[in-house]
Design an enzyme around this catalytic site. Structure first.
Site, PDB file in Angstrom:
ATOM      1  N   CYS A   4       0.210   1.004  -4.324  1.00 16.10           N
ATOM      2  CA  CYS A   4       0.495   2.363  -4.793  1.00 16.10           C
ATOM      3  C   CYS A   4       0.830   2.271  -6.279  1.00 16.10           C
ATOM      4  CB  CYS A   4       1.650   2.983  -4.015  1.00 16.10           C
ATOM      5  SG  CYS A   4       2.262   4.497  -4.786  1.00 16.10           S
ATOM      6  N   CYS A   7       4.443   3.204  -7.148  1.00 13.88           N
ATOM      7  CA  CYS A   7       5.406   2.178  -6.696  1.00 13.88           C
ATOM      8  C   CYS A   7       5.375   1.005  -7.680  1.00 13.88           C
ATOM      9  CB  CYS A   7       5.081   1.705  -5.286  1.00 13.88           C
ATOM     10  SG  CYS A   7       5.622   2.835  -3.987  1.00 13.88           S
ATOM     11  N   ASP A  30       3.112  11.136 -18.787  1.00 20.02           N
ATOM     12  CA  ASP A  30       1.773  11.073 -18.192  1.00 20.02           C
ATOM     13  C   ASP A  30       0.826  10.397 -19.184  1.00 20.02           C
ATOM     14  OD1 ASP A  30       0.225  12.874 -15.754  1.00 20.02           O
ATOM     15  OD2 ASP A  30      -1.021  12.028 -17.349  1.00 20.02           O
ATOM     16  N   THR A  95      -4.343  13.123  -7.041  1.00 23.44           N
ATOM     17  CA  THR A  95      -5.104  11.878  -7.212  1.00 23.44           C
ATOM     18  C   THR A  95      -4.254  10.642  -6.968  1.00 23.44           C
ATOM     19  OG1 THR A  95      -4.671  11.826  -9.593  1.00 23.44           O
ATOM     20  CG2 THR A  95      -6.700  12.919  -8.880  1.00 23.44           C
ATOM     21  N   HIS A  98       1.557   9.302  -4.230  1.00 29.93           N
ATOM     22  CA  HIS A  98       3.002   9.048  -4.259  1.00 29.93           C
ATOM     23  C   HIS A  98       3.563  10.344  -4.852  1.00 29.93           C
ATOM     24  CE1 HIS A  98       6.583   6.187  -5.229  1.00 29.93           C
ATOM     25  NE2 HIS A  98       6.942   7.404  -5.627  1.00 29.93           N
ATOM     26  N   HIS A 100       4.830  13.346  -6.711  1.00 30.73           N
ATOM     27  CA  HIS A 100       5.190  13.473  -8.123  1.00 30.73           C
ATOM     28  C   HIS A 100       5.098  14.919  -8.554  1.00 30.73           C
ATOM     29  CE1 HIS A 100       0.846  12.732  -7.936  1.00 30.73           C
ATOM     30  NE2 HIS A 100       0.739  13.501  -9.008  1.00 30.73           N
TER      31      HIS A 100
HETATM   32  P1  AMP Z   1      -2.193  14.248  -9.743  1.00 30.09           P
HETATM   33  O1  AMP Z   1      -3.578  14.613 -10.159  1.00 30.09           O
HETATM   34  O2  AMP Z   1      -1.299  15.423  -9.491  1.00 30.09           O
HETATM   35  O3  AMP Z   1      -2.189  13.263  -8.595  1.00 30.09           O
HETATM   36  O4  AMP Z   1      -1.548  13.539 -11.004  1.00 30.09           O
HETATM   37  C1  AMP Z   1      -1.609  12.178 -11.257  1.00 30.09           C
HETATM   38  C2  AMP Z   1      -1.247  12.010 -12.721  1.00 30.09           C
HETATM   39  O5  AMP Z   1      -0.942  10.647 -12.942  1.00 30.09           O
HETATM   40  C3  AMP Z   1      -2.360  12.398 -13.691  1.00 30.09           C
HETATM   41  O6  AMP Z   1      -1.920  13.434 -14.558  1.00 30.09           O
HETATM   42  C4  AMP Z   1      -2.634  11.089 -14.451  1.00 30.09           C
HETATM   43  O7  AMP Z   1      -2.931  11.290 -15.820  1.00 30.09           O
HETATM   44  C5  AMP Z   1      -1.331  10.338 -14.261  1.00 30.09           C
HETATM   45  N1  AMP Z   1      -1.428   8.884 -14.348  1.00 30.09           N
HETATM   46  C6  AMP Z   1      -2.350   8.085 -13.772  1.00 30.09           C
HETATM   47  N2  AMP Z   1      -2.086   6.789 -14.051  1.00 30.09           N
HETATM   48  C7  AMP Z   1      -0.979   6.779 -14.841  1.00 30.09           C
HETATM   49  C8  AMP Z   1      -0.205   5.754 -15.472  1.00 30.09           C
HETATM   50  N3  AMP Z   1      -0.524   4.457 -15.347  1.00 30.09           N
HETATM   51  N4  AMP Z   1       0.864   6.120 -16.204  1.00 30.09           N
HETATM   52  C9  AMP Z   1       1.190   7.417 -16.356  1.00 30.09           C
HETATM   53  N5  AMP Z   1       0.514   8.432 -15.766  1.00 30.09           N
HETATM   54  C10 AMP Z   1      -0.555   8.120 -15.028  1.00 30.09           C
HETATM   55 ZN    ZN Z   2       4.310   4.716  -3.898  1.00 32.88          ZN
END
Ligand code: AMP
Ligand code: ZN
Length: 120
Positions: A4, A7, A30, A95, A98, A100
């Site tokens: 994950c 995580c 983000d 996407t 976990h 958020h």
């Molecule tokens: P969601 O589409 O609601 O699942 O949002 C997932 C978010 O995680 C997206 O806005 C991505 O840009 C962000 N994201 C993905 N990988 C990372 C990372 N390594 N560090 C910070 N944000 C991330």
């Molecule tokens: Zn997780």
């Protein structure tokens, strides 16, 4: 939980730009900001999505709201305002599986939009 992404961020296996944390929640920037201020607020405990939040997680949901308030103040958007969003499941365009919450601000965000042209 193994495999994950968030995580791994909680454990420090993947780096993040932290805004604040306590023993239950973590706030970090983000990687692909959709607004001048765009941070993610996550519980340190793995919960896959909003569908999996249980009654026993009630305190955690309060913690997440407190962290959102604190992060908004820290990032200078408490007075100007912000939006707190949870995407759940496929139609919600989740996407990362976990739980958020996106905290967005720093500019007028416009009206909430629903179906994007690419999915209409
Ligand atoms: P969601 O589409 O609601 O699942 O949002 C997932 C978010 O995680 C997206 O806005 C991505 O840009 C962000 N994201 C993905 N990988 C990372 C990372 N390594 N560090 C910070 N944000 C991330
Ligand atoms: Zn997780």
């Amino acid at each position: 939980m193994d495999n994950c992404l968030f995580c791994k961020i909680v454990n420090g296996d993947i780096p993040s730009k932290k805004v604040m944390e306590n023993d239950r929640v973590l706030v970090f920037h983000d990687i692909q900001p959709a607004a001048p201020v765009h941070v993610l607020i996550i519980p340190k405990k793995h919960i896959a999505s909003m569908n999996d939040v249980q009654a026993e997680d009630l305190e955690l949901i309060v913690d997440i709201h407190k962290a959102a308030q604190e992060a908004a103040a820290e990032l200078g958007i408490a007075k100007s305002g912000y939006r707190l969003i949870n995407n759940c499941g496929q139609d919600g365009e989740q996407t990362v599986h976990h739980l958020h919450y996106h905290l967005l601000g720093g500019a007028r965000l416009g009206a909430l939009t629903g179906i994007s042209s690419s999915h209409a």
